[in-house]
Motif scaffolding. Structure first.
Motif, PDB file in Angstrom:
ATOM      1  N   SER B 125       0.806  -1.218   0.000  1.00 25.64           N
ATOM      2  CA  SER B 125       0.000   0.000   0.000  1.00 25.64           C
ATOM      3  C   SER B 125       0.838   1.267   0.000  1.00 25.64           C
ATOM      4  O   SER B 125       0.566   2.198  -0.748  1.00 25.64           O
ATOM      5  CB  SER B 125      -0.916   0.031   1.222  1.00 25.64           C
ATOM      6  OG  SER B 125      -1.594  -1.182   1.355  1.00 25.64           O
ATOM      7  N   PHE B 126       1.854   1.285   0.847  1.00 24.92           N
ATOM      8  CA  PHE B 126       2.586   2.543   0.992  1.00 24.92           C
ATOM      9  C   PHE B 126       3.439   2.839  -0.219  1.00 24.92           C
ATOM     10  O   PHE B 126       3.452   3.960  -0.726  1.00 24.92           O
ATOM     11  CB  PHE B 126       3.428   2.505   2.261  1.00 24.92           C
ATOM     12  CG  PHE B 126       2.581   2.455   3.484  1.00 24.92           C
ATOM     13  CD1 PHE B 126       2.143   1.254   3.981  1.00 24.92           C
ATOM     14  CD2 PHE B 126       2.188   3.619   4.108  1.00 24.92           C
ATOM     15  CE1 PHE B 126       1.326   1.204   5.088  1.00 24.92           C
ATOM     16  CE2 PHE B 126       1.387   3.581   5.221  1.00 24.92           C
ATOM     17  CZ  PHE B 126       0.946   2.367   5.708  1.00 24.92           C
ATOM     18  N   LEU B 127       4.154   1.826  -0.679  1.00 25.67           N
ATOM     19  CA  LEU B 127       5.029   2.118  -1.795  1.00 25.67           C
ATOM     20  C   LEU B 127       4.239   2.394  -3.067  1.00 25.67           C
ATOM     21  O   LEU B 127       4.672   3.165  -3.916  1.00 25.67           O
ATOM     22  CB  LEU B 127       6.067   1.003  -1.995  1.00 25.67           C
ATOM     23  CG  LEU B 127       5.610  -0.434  -2.188  1.00 25.67           C
ATOM     24  CD1 LEU B 127       5.425  -0.745  -3.658  1.00 25.67           C
ATOM     25  CD2 LEU B 127       6.669  -1.374  -1.622  1.00 25.67           C
ATOM     26  N   THR B 128       3.043   1.816  -3.169  1.00 25.26           N
ATOM     27  CA  THR B 128       2.196   2.125  -4.323  1.00 25.26           C
ATOM     28  C   THR B 128       1.883   3.612  -4.371  1.00 25.26           C
ATOM     29  O   THR B 128       2.065   4.272  -5.392  1.00 25.26           O
ATOM     30  CB  THR B 128       0.872   1.349  -4.237  1.00 25.26           C
ATOM     31  OG1 THR B 128       1.145  -0.036  -4.321  1.00 25.26           O
ATOM     32  CG2 THR B 128      -0.058   1.745  -5.359  1.00 25.26           C
ATOM     33  N   PHE B 129       1.420   4.130  -3.245  1.00 23.94           N
ATOM     34  CA  PHE B 129       1.053   5.540  -3.220  1.00 23.94           C
ATOM     35  C   PHE B 129       2.282   6.422  -3.390  1.00 23.94           C
ATOM     36  O   PHE B 129       2.231   7.420  -4.113  1.00 23.94           O
ATOM     37  CB  PHE B 129       0.337   5.867  -1.900  1.00 23.94           C
ATOM     38  CG  PHE B 129      -1.133   5.601  -1.952  1.00 23.94           C
ATOM     39  CD1 PHE B 129      -2.045   6.531  -1.522  1.00 23.94           C
ATOM     40  CD2 PHE B 129      -1.612   4.408  -2.463  1.00 23.94           C
ATOM     41  CE1 PHE B 129      -3.407   6.284  -1.591  1.00 23.94           C
ATOM     42  CE2 PHE B 129      -2.963   4.151  -2.536  1.00 23.94           C
ATOM     43  CZ  PHE B 129      -3.864   5.091  -2.093  1.00 23.94           C
ATOM     44  N   GLN B 130       3.375   6.043  -2.773  1.00 20.35           N
ATOM     45  CA  GLN B 130       4.558   6.891  -2.860  1.00 20.35           C
ATOM     46  C   GLN B 130       5.038   6.972  -4.309  1.00 20.35           C
ATOM     47  O   GLN B 130       5.365   8.059  -4.806  1.00 20.35           O
ATOM     48  CB  GLN B 130       5.657   6.334  -1.948  1.00 20.35           C
ATOM     49  CG  GLN B 130       6.931   7.132  -2.020  1.00 20.35           C
ATOM     50  CD  GLN B 130       7.767   6.990  -0.773  1.00 20.35           C
ATOM     51  OE1 GLN B 130       7.277   7.197   0.334  1.00 20.35           O
ATOM     52  NE2 GLN B 130       9.025   6.638  -0.955  1.00 20.35           N
ATOM     53  N   ARG B 131       5.074   5.838  -4.998  1.00 26.40           N
ATOM     54  CA  ARG B 131       5.563   5.867  -6.375  1.00 26.40           C
ATOM     55  C   ARG B 131       4.587   6.553  -7.315  1.00 26.40           C
ATOM     56  O   ARG B 131       4.999   7.214  -8.273  1.00 26.40           O
ATOM     57  CB  ARG B 131       5.860   4.445  -6.853  1.00 26.40           C
ATOM     58  CG  ARG B 131       7.019   3.852  -6.094  1.00 26.40           C
ATOM     59  CD  ARG B 131       7.269   2.396  -6.390  1.00 26.40           C
ATOM     60  NE  ARG B 131       8.229   1.864  -5.432  1.00 26.40           N
ATOM     61  CZ  ARG B 131       8.649   0.620  -5.397  1.00 26.40           C
ATOM     62  NH1 ARG B 131       8.210  -0.252  -6.284  1.00 26.40           N
ATOM     63  NH2 ARG B 131       9.515   0.230  -4.488  1.00 26.40           N
ATOM     64  N   SER B 132       3.294   6.410  -7.031  1.00 24.56           N
ATOM     65  CA  SER B 132       2.315   7.074  -7.895  1.00 24.56           C
ATOM     66  C   SER B 132       2.402   8.576  -7.750  1.00 24.56           C
ATOM     67  O   SER B 132       2.357   9.319  -8.742  1.00 24.56           O
ATOM     68  CB  SER B 132       0.900   6.601  -7.543  1.00 24.56           C
ATOM     69  OG  SER B 132       0.804   5.204  -7.675  1.00 24.56           O
ATOM     70  N   VAL B 133       2.557   9.056  -6.524  1.00 20.95           N
ATOM     71  CA  VAL B 133       2.676  10.506  -6.350  1.00 20.95           C
ATOM     72  C   VAL B 133       3.970  11.008  -6.974  1.00 20.95           C
ATOM     73  O   VAL B 133       4.035  12.141  -7.443  1.00 20.95           O
ATOM     74  CB  VAL B 133       2.641  10.896  -4.858  1.00 20.95           C
ATOM     75  CG1 VAL B 133       2.586  12.385  -4.707  1.00 20.95           C
ATOM     76  CG2 VAL B 133       1.456  10.272  -4.189  1.00 20.95           C
ATOM     77  N   ALA B 134       4.995  10.159  -6.988  1.00 24.29           N
ATOM     78  CA  ALA B 134       6.239  10.565  -7.638  1.00 24.29           C
ATOM     79  C   ALA B 134       6.004  10.829  -9.116  1.00 24.29           C
ATOM     80  O   ALA B 134       6.543  11.791  -9.687  1.00 24.29           O
ATOM     81  CB  ALA B 134       7.301   9.486  -7.445  1.00 24.29           C
ATOM     82  N   LEU B 135       5.199   9.979  -9.759  1.00 21.23           N
ATOM     83  CA  LEU B 135       4.871  10.205 -11.166  1.00 21.23           C
ATOM     84  C   LEU B 135       4.137  11.530 -11.321  1.00 21.23           C
ATOM     85  O   LEU B 135       4.381  12.302 -12.256  1.00 21.23           O
ATOM     86  CB  LEU B 135       4.010   9.060 -11.706  1.00 21.23           C
ATOM     87  CG  LEU B 135       4.682   7.694 -11.821  1.00 21.23           C
ATOM     88  CD1 LEU B 135       3.672   6.651 -12.254  1.00 21.23           C
ATOM     89  CD2 LEU B 135       5.833   7.752 -12.805  1.00 21.23           C
ATOM     90  N   LEU B 136       3.226  11.794 -10.373  1.00 21.50           N
ATOM     91  CA  LEU B 136       2.467  13.036 -10.427  1.00 21.50           C
ATOM     92  C   LEU B 136       3.404  14.235 -10.260  1.00 21.50           C
ATOM     93  O   LEU B 136       3.269  15.246 -10.955  1.00 21.50           O
ATOM     94  CB  LEU B 136       1.416  13.035  -9.317  1.00 21.50           C
ATOM     95  CG  LEU B 136       0.360  14.131  -9.363  1.00 21.50           C
ATOM     96  CD1 LEU B 136      -0.433  14.037 -10.645  1.00 21.50           C
ATOM     97  CD2 LEU B 136      -0.569  14.011  -8.174  1.00 21.50           C
TER      98      LEU B 136
END
Lengths: 79, 526, 401
Positions: B125-136
């Motif tokens: 869960s955490f790394l998913t959100f962290q990497r997605s926001v990085a793309l953003l």
């Protein structure tokens, strides 16, 4: 439109959206230091700005502003 | 391996720090970063082969898309599409691996989901959100991101290895890999790109150690013991027999309120502390949320990194779209508020609830908090309240807010803890039960567990949180600036002196005592 | 005195509230600002590191492929420690091992060795084992080098089918499943005993040794009036269904114990050449009356007489042995031994044996096969048990009736 004019109009819009007549803004004002300008009101404010100036922001532009000065600059590029 | 394992705290961490300093000495910031990336790889591997493979594939795809987005934003056109692809991939992986309980009935997707959830038992869960926001971040702040990835440390020549190494350092670093806090790419890159990265400073280690020890104390000495004594046996009993005594139910409700906070915030403190030891400031996750004066205040203090991510990802786009819709159709009043505020809020909080896992109680929890948030927002923005609040002194308003909010929070926390709605209803009903002898296997209270509960409430109610105490030394990144709720007499401030060292020594010994005597280090049994 | 108060105020202000350095510069002020912060705060971590090193080097629970060879003490370890040592014990040569619940915990390993004529015996029983943990534990134990005999005490905790485990079983499972970095041995008593292992060769500690030698026969059931009163009440004012035949009995293949413990362990024992003796603990027959009337904790009782449900479970075990042709497994209905069960002074409470001569007799029962179930006698089992339970119908505790 000059920066001061934009700032004046923005102040009017923000006073109206936040329902506070004594808000004073300058170019370095942060949203977090204005009473009532939280992330919820921020959206209302930005859409109000869109409507008043007849411009349109990108979603990312709305969420990434740091202070009023940046908003003024952003508005100027859209006019 | 996890931050709470003895092997991590007493063997991995000191060896890592020594190698990190060595890497910094020999290879400068790049050498130190290499050590960080290699250690994180080891840490990731210890989670299991499935997790290692999944996260490596995720890293490769996210990095490729990240670089492509930056190039597209500067010169080309496909930036938005690649952002969408990246986010969809990340979320799909998360949903398939985590929500197999709900998905297993679907043809095709079901077996895939079940397979993934077995291969990857640990949380994405955490790394998913962290990497997605990085793309953003790459999409919206592409110049800053590019600079952060590519600019060499002062005085050195640029290197082709910098961008992937730095991205790996950000996306896989072991302190916040498993349970957060969720950091922004733009927050971390400047810190690992600077020239002094790799030089261990005594003050950094002292601050980091303080955070680590406080976190250990909260997690082991308070949270784990509270759960074992007051909460878990009661919930087990209620799940099995449908009822318990009112004293036990009340105890479980009260204890879980502080247990969840100390557990999660203790772990976050440990993560932030470990990062701080190598000079990296992660964002704060908790700011004394149990003394919140309302649900809005609560979410500015609880799991702050998740609140800001979901607000940026979900609430803002929904609210903007809804507000535009209302403006175009000239909607007024409630018709305007519904699409622009109420629905985005409710969706926002339902997703926050759902993010915790495929359980109905999580969804209901989210819905309740969302509705509550709407009610409080409307209350606070109402004209009559704005007039009235000027006549009531601030301390009285805040106290009233806390008196209303805290019992509701205790109840919704109990809902969050309950495996099913039936258990939640049962435990609430038990509050009114007149039985005095509990059925089932609850043990009698002992003095230590009562002392622990009282101590927990005293700390939660009066003590400053560790970031307030360290305030002068800027221990972490603040996402929301909140007023302090600590009474003046208790507003202790940290200094690296012998007294604080003695206090931390005591806290560490208490935490280690729990680690070394209490049985439940149950690793993979369930 | 006068200069002390501002000094204390300044120190508190600086130490607790972080106020900037005041003008007071006395010796006490200097003490509070010494740069000893890191060494003091790091001390616990040094201790933790040392504990990890000891645990990794000695590896007392045999979790890792390296580490010193396990050398355990002869005799029973405390209840908290035994579940940790399953793997360690199974690495050392033993000719016989006893496993079971609290009903087999009292058996001293020396007594088993002497009575059954073995050299080295271990008793690894812990309280409340259930099929979920008993399966993996026994599958580990049956591979002990040199093992000839496996004595398994089966009491009603093995009737559970809900997959539950208790803290003892969970501990055993977590050690059996531990990876090298999981450190179930990161515990103060474990490290202490491990240091012992380094110094004088055995994983043991003075505390454990003293517990072991003090577990001699102490108070028995007949010296406990409260317990006797409970039993008296259960017999003289019995539950109405004490002898009611159960309307329905669970089918034999519904018992998780048979599927997950008996069959795999029985087959493995055959391969290893180990004789398995399953036995059912003899209990005072008054206890069955007590269970019928007062037991609300064991959630697996069905309707009707509880002792009959227990016997049904035992019969299912025997039948499974026959059907699967587990030639290495023998089932002993030692709960029928009135010579032990009729004498309340043999017991510590309503369930657990305490006198060594009674325990020795039980072991000889198993060894001789006096109560071994066979195809011929298994159908008489419920009747035999019923007769014994009925036989105490007129019993009153001393001083009553």
């Amino acid at each position: 439109m000059s920066d001061d004019e934009i700032l004046a109009k923005l102040t009017e819009i923000i006073r109206d959206q936040l329902d506070e007549d004594d808000i004073v803004l300058n170019m370095s004002t942060l949203a977090s230091s204005v009473e009532g300008w939280d992330s919820l009101a921020h959206v209302r404010v930005m859409i109000g700005v869109e409507e008043a100036f007849g411009i349109r922001f990108q979603t990312s532009e709305i969420t990434s502003l740091k202070n009023v000065g940046e908003l003024v600059a952003l508005v100027r590029t859209k006019l | 391996m996890s931050l709470v394992y003895p092997i991590f705290l007493f063997a991995f961490l000191p060896i890592f720090l020594a190698l990190f300093a060595l890497g910094g000495r020999i290879g400068g910031p790049r050498g130190a970063l290499l050590v960080l990336v290699a250690s994180s790889l080891l840490f990731t591997a210890s989670q299991g082969l499935g997790f290692l493979i999944a996260t490596t594939i995720s890293l490769a795809i996210n990095y490729a898309l990240l670089m492509a987005i930056i190039r597209a934003r500067i010169g080309g056109r496909w930036g938005r599409a690649m952002l969408a692809v990246g986010i969809v991939f990340n979320l799909a992986l998360l949903v398939l691996a985590k929500y197999s309980v709900w998905l297993q009935w679907m043809p095709g997707i079901g077996p895939l989901s079940l397979g993934l959830s077995v291969a990857i038992p640990t949380t994405l869960s955490f790394l998913t959100f962290q990497r997605s926001v990085a793309l953003l971040d790459a999409f919206t702040a592409c110049k800053a991101t590019a600079l952060g990835l590519q600019s060499p440390p002062k005085g050195e020549r640029p290197s082709r290895a910098d961008p992937p190494l730095r991205y790996l350092g950000f996306a896989s670093m072991f302190p916040n890999l498993m349970i957060g806090p969720i950091a922004y790419l733009t927050e971390i890159l400047p810190q690992i790109a600077r020239r002094s990265f790799g030089k261990l400073r005594a003050i950094d280690i002292s601050i980091g150690l303080t955070l680590l020890i406080v976190g250990m104390f909260k997690k082991f000495f308070l949270a784990d013991a509270l759960g074992e004594d007051w909460v878990d046996p009661v919930y087990l009993d209620v799940a099995r027999t449908g009822a318990t005594t009112s004293a036990r139910a009340a105890g479980a409700l009260a204890a879980y309120y502080v247990q969840l906070y100390f557990d999660f915030s203790g772990y976050s403190d440990m993560a932030i502390g470990v990062a701080r030891m190598i000079g990296v400031r992660l964002p704060m996750n908790f700011d004394s949320p149990l003394r919140a004066t309302g649900i809005i205040d609560f979410y500015r203090r609880w799991h702050m990194t998740l609140t800001r991510v979901i607000s940026r990802f979900l609430f803002s786009p929904l609210s903007i779209a809804g507000t535009r819709y209302a403006a175009r159709w000239r909607l007024k009043g409630i018709a305007a508020k519904l699409p622009s505020l109420w629905l985005p809020l409710i969706i926002n909080f339902t997703v926050i609830g759902l993010w915790h896992g495929p359980r109905l109680t999580f969804v209901v929890f989210g819905l309740i908090h969302g509705t509550w948030y709407v009610i409080e927002t409307e209350f606070r923005s109402a004209r009559w309240w704005k007039k009235k609040r000027k006549t009531i002194p601030e301390w009285r308003r805040k106290l009233a807010g806390a008196i209303i909010a805290i019992p509701l929070l205790v109840l919704t926390f109990a809902l969050f803890r309950s495996p099913t709605l039936a258990v939640f209803v049962d435990i609430l009903q038990s509050l009114g039960s007149t039985a005095t002898v509990p059925q089932g296997a609850v043990l009698p209270f002992d003095k230590m567990s009562v002392i622990r509960l009282v101590l927990s409430f005293a700390i939660a109610g009066l003590a400053p949180n560790v970031y307030e105490m360290l305030g002068r030394y800027r221990p972490a990144i603040r996402s929301f600036v909140n007023p302090s709720t600590t009474p003046r007499w208790f507003a202790f401030k940290w200094r690296p002196n012998i007294i604080w060292a003695g206090l931390l020594f005591a806290l560490a010994m208490l935490a280690m005592h729990e680690m070394a005597t209490v049985t439940p280090f149950v690793y993979q049994v369930y | 005195m006068r200069p002390l108060i501002p000094a204390i105020q300044a120190i508190i202000g600086r130490v607790a509230y972080g106020s900037p350095r005041s003008n007071y510069r006395g010796p006490i002020g200097k003490l509070a600002a010494l740069p000893l912060f890191l060494p003091i705060a790091l001390l616990p971590f040094v201790g933790g590191l040392l504990m990890c090193v000891v645990a990794l080097v000695v590896d007392p629970y045999d979790v890792r492929p390296w580490g010193m060879a396990p050398r355990n003490a002869e005799g029973v370890y405390p209840q908290d420690e035994t579940p940790n040592l399953i793997k360690a014990f199974s690495s050392e040569q033993h000719e016989a091992i006893m496993f079971g619940g609290s009903t087999s915990m009292p058996f001293p390993s020396r007594l088993i060795a002497d009575t059954l004529n073995y050299k080295r015996v271990a008793n690894l029983s812990y309280s409340l084992p259930t099929p979920r943990d008993t399966g993996p534990v026994l599958r580990q134990l049956v591979r002990t080098p040199g093992l000839r005999r496996l004595l398994i005490d089966v009491d009603h905790s093995q009737m559970r089918n809900d997959g539950a485990t208790f803290v003892t079983g969970r501990t055993a499972l977590s050690v059996l499943n531990a990876r090298w970095f999981d450190m179930p041995d990161f515990k103060t008593p474990t490290v202490q005993a491990s240091i012992h292992r380094i110094i004088d060769g055995t994983y043991d500690s003075p505390e454990w040794r003293s517990l072991r030698s003090n577990s001699a026969d102490t108070q028995s059931l007949i010296d406990k009036p409260d317990l006797l009163m409970t039993l008296d009440d259960a017999v003289s004012r019995p539950a109405p269904d004490i002898f009611t035949a159960p309307r329905t009995l669970p089918p034999c293949d519904s018992f998780t114990f048979i599927r997950d413990v008996l069959l795999p362990v029985g087959r493995e024992a055959q391969v290893q050449g180990v004789t398995v003796d399953i036995f059912f603990p003899p209990m005072p027959y008054q206890t069955y009356w007590n269970w019928q009337k007062n037991d609300v904790f064991f959630g697996s009782w069905g309707n009707g007489a509880r002792y009959l449900q227990l016997v049904h479970f035992h019969q299912c075990i025997f039948r499974a042995v026959v059907v699967a042709k587990l030639s290495a497994v023998r089932v002993n209905a030692t709960d029928l031994d009135t010579a032990i069960a009729s004498h309340l002074e043999n017991y510590r409470d309503s369930v657990h044996l305490i006198r060594s001569d009674a325990m020795a007799r039980l072991l000889r029962d198993i060894d001789s096969g006096r109560f071994r179930l066979t195809i011929d006698n298994v159908d008489r089992y419920p009747g035999e048990m019923a007769a014994r339970v009925r036989s105490v119908a007129g019993w009153r505790a001393p001083g009553q009736g």
